[in-house]
Design an enzyme around this catalytic site. Structure first.
Site, PDB file in Angstrom:
ATOM      1  N   TYR A   7      16.285  -5.388  13.286  1.00  0.00           N
ATOM      2  CA  TYR A   7      16.016  -5.220  11.846  1.00  0.00           C
ATOM      3  C   TYR A   7      17.079  -5.919  10.992  1.00  0.00           C
ATOM      4  CZ  TYR A   7      15.062  -2.762   7.437  1.00  0.00           C
ATOM      5  OH  TYR A   7      14.768  -2.452   6.123  1.00  0.00           O
ATOM      6  N   SER A  65       0.798  -1.229   0.000  1.00  0.00           N
ATOM      7  CA  SER A  65       0.000   0.000   0.000  1.00  0.00           C
ATOM      8  C   SER A  65       0.829   1.277   0.000  1.00  0.00           C
ATOM      9  CB  SER A  65      -0.921   0.004   1.229  1.00  0.00           C
ATOM     10  OG  SER A  65      -0.162  -0.169   2.406  1.00  0.00           O
ATOM     11  N   ARG A  66       2.085   1.170   0.427  1.00  0.00           N
ATOM     12  CA  ARG A  66       2.916   2.383   0.520  1.00  0.00           C
ATOM     13  C   ARG A  66       4.340   2.065   0.068  1.00  0.00           C
ATOM     14  NH1 ARG A  66       4.134   4.172   5.357  1.00  0.00           N
ATOM     15  NH2 ARG A  66       3.313   2.477   6.630  1.00  0.00           N
TER      16      ARG A  66
END
Ligand code: NAP
Length: 248
Positions: free
Chosen positions: A157, A15-16
């Site tokens: 991460y 979506s982004r």
């Protein structure tokens, strides 16, 4: 005739940012696309509208793919919406929760590792029965340069992104005989909301370390994904680094 006419694709976090650019590029090449998102329904709807405006087909599915049961149910629903076929799976959704190891708690570690890495396993394993039956699949996992070189404040991460590279290699070995290729695209610093969260002073320091002297555009990452999906028939277990030369 476009390169992906008749193909179906699922893009997590479509979506982004980078996922949005990937969904648009795959659709531009003719693929029917499902995008997954977590919380920003308006952004997902905007991508659906954009793809439909260019004559393509796109559906959006909400799911927190950091939760394995939600990820698997989302993949099953996507396959249903795509008419029972899934040719291309792009495991793109990712988050950061930065802190030095000294200050990082278990919750921050767990959320990032299960959202970034656990989701790749859950979505891939949910897609496999369909891909194996088709004897065809293109799985592209979005890693990161920081999973290759490490990054201060990103133990969770960088471990998740390094894990994606190792998972990709093992999956490539196990799935080659089923006609499924599995590869990684590893972006460097790319102009998205995720990078915008980096403090401005750090952003300026980062730019000085990029030989091509600018951030990547999401569309430049998407081109590598589309290449693997459309023209990567003899490529598996590999990484394509799209990082402006920041890591060679
Ligand atoms: P972004 O702009 O923050 O967009 C993240 C996307 O992932 C959004 O669509 C978001 O949906 C979705 N998402 C987040 N958590 C989710 C969850 N639990 N379940 C489902 N969807 C979820 O990020 P980006 O910069 O485009 O990053 C995309 C990928 O590229 C990530 O894997 C990232 O690690 C990797 N990458 C980025 C950079 C960079 O510099 N930007 C560099 C290297 C690698 P909602 O908006 O609905 O939450």
């Amino acid at each position: 005739m476009s390169r992906l006419d008749g193909k179906t694709a699922l893009v997590t976090g479509g979506s982004r940012g980078i996922g949005r650019a990937i969904a648009l590029d795959l659709a531009r090449e003719g693929a029917t696309v499902v995008i997954n998102y977590h919380s920003n329904e308006a952004a997902a709807k905007a991508v659906v509208d954009e793809i439909e405006a260019m004559g393509g087909t796109c559906h959006a599915l909400q799911a927190d793919i950091g939760k394995p049961e939600e990820a698997r149910a989302m993949v099953a629903k996507a396959i249903e919406q795509l008419g029972g076929r899934l040719d291309i799976l792009v495991n793109n959704a990712g988050i950061t929760r930065d802190k030095s190891i000294k200050k990082m708690d278990d919750a921050m570690w767990d959320e990032v590792v299960r959202t970034n890495l656990g989701s790749c396993f859950a979505c891939m394993s949910a897609a496999l029965p369909t891909m194996i039956e088709q004897h065809y699949g293109r799985i592209i996992n979005i890693s990161s340069m920081n999973g290759q070189i490490g990054a201060f404040g990103q133990a969770n991460y960088s471990a998740s992104k390094g894990g994606i590279i190792a998972l990709t290699r093992t999956a490539a070995l196990e799935l080659a005989s089923s006609g499924i290729t599995v590869n990684t695209v590893a972006p460097g610093f790319t102009k998205t909301d995720m990078f915008a969260e980096v403090p401005e002073k750090v952003q300026e320091q980062i730019k000085t370390r990029i030989p091509l002297a600018r951030l990547g555009e999401p569309e430049e990452i998407a081109k590598a994904v589309t290449f693997l999906a459309a023209d990567g028939d003899y490529i598996t277990g590999q990484q394509i680094n799209v990082n402006g030369g920041a890591h060679m």
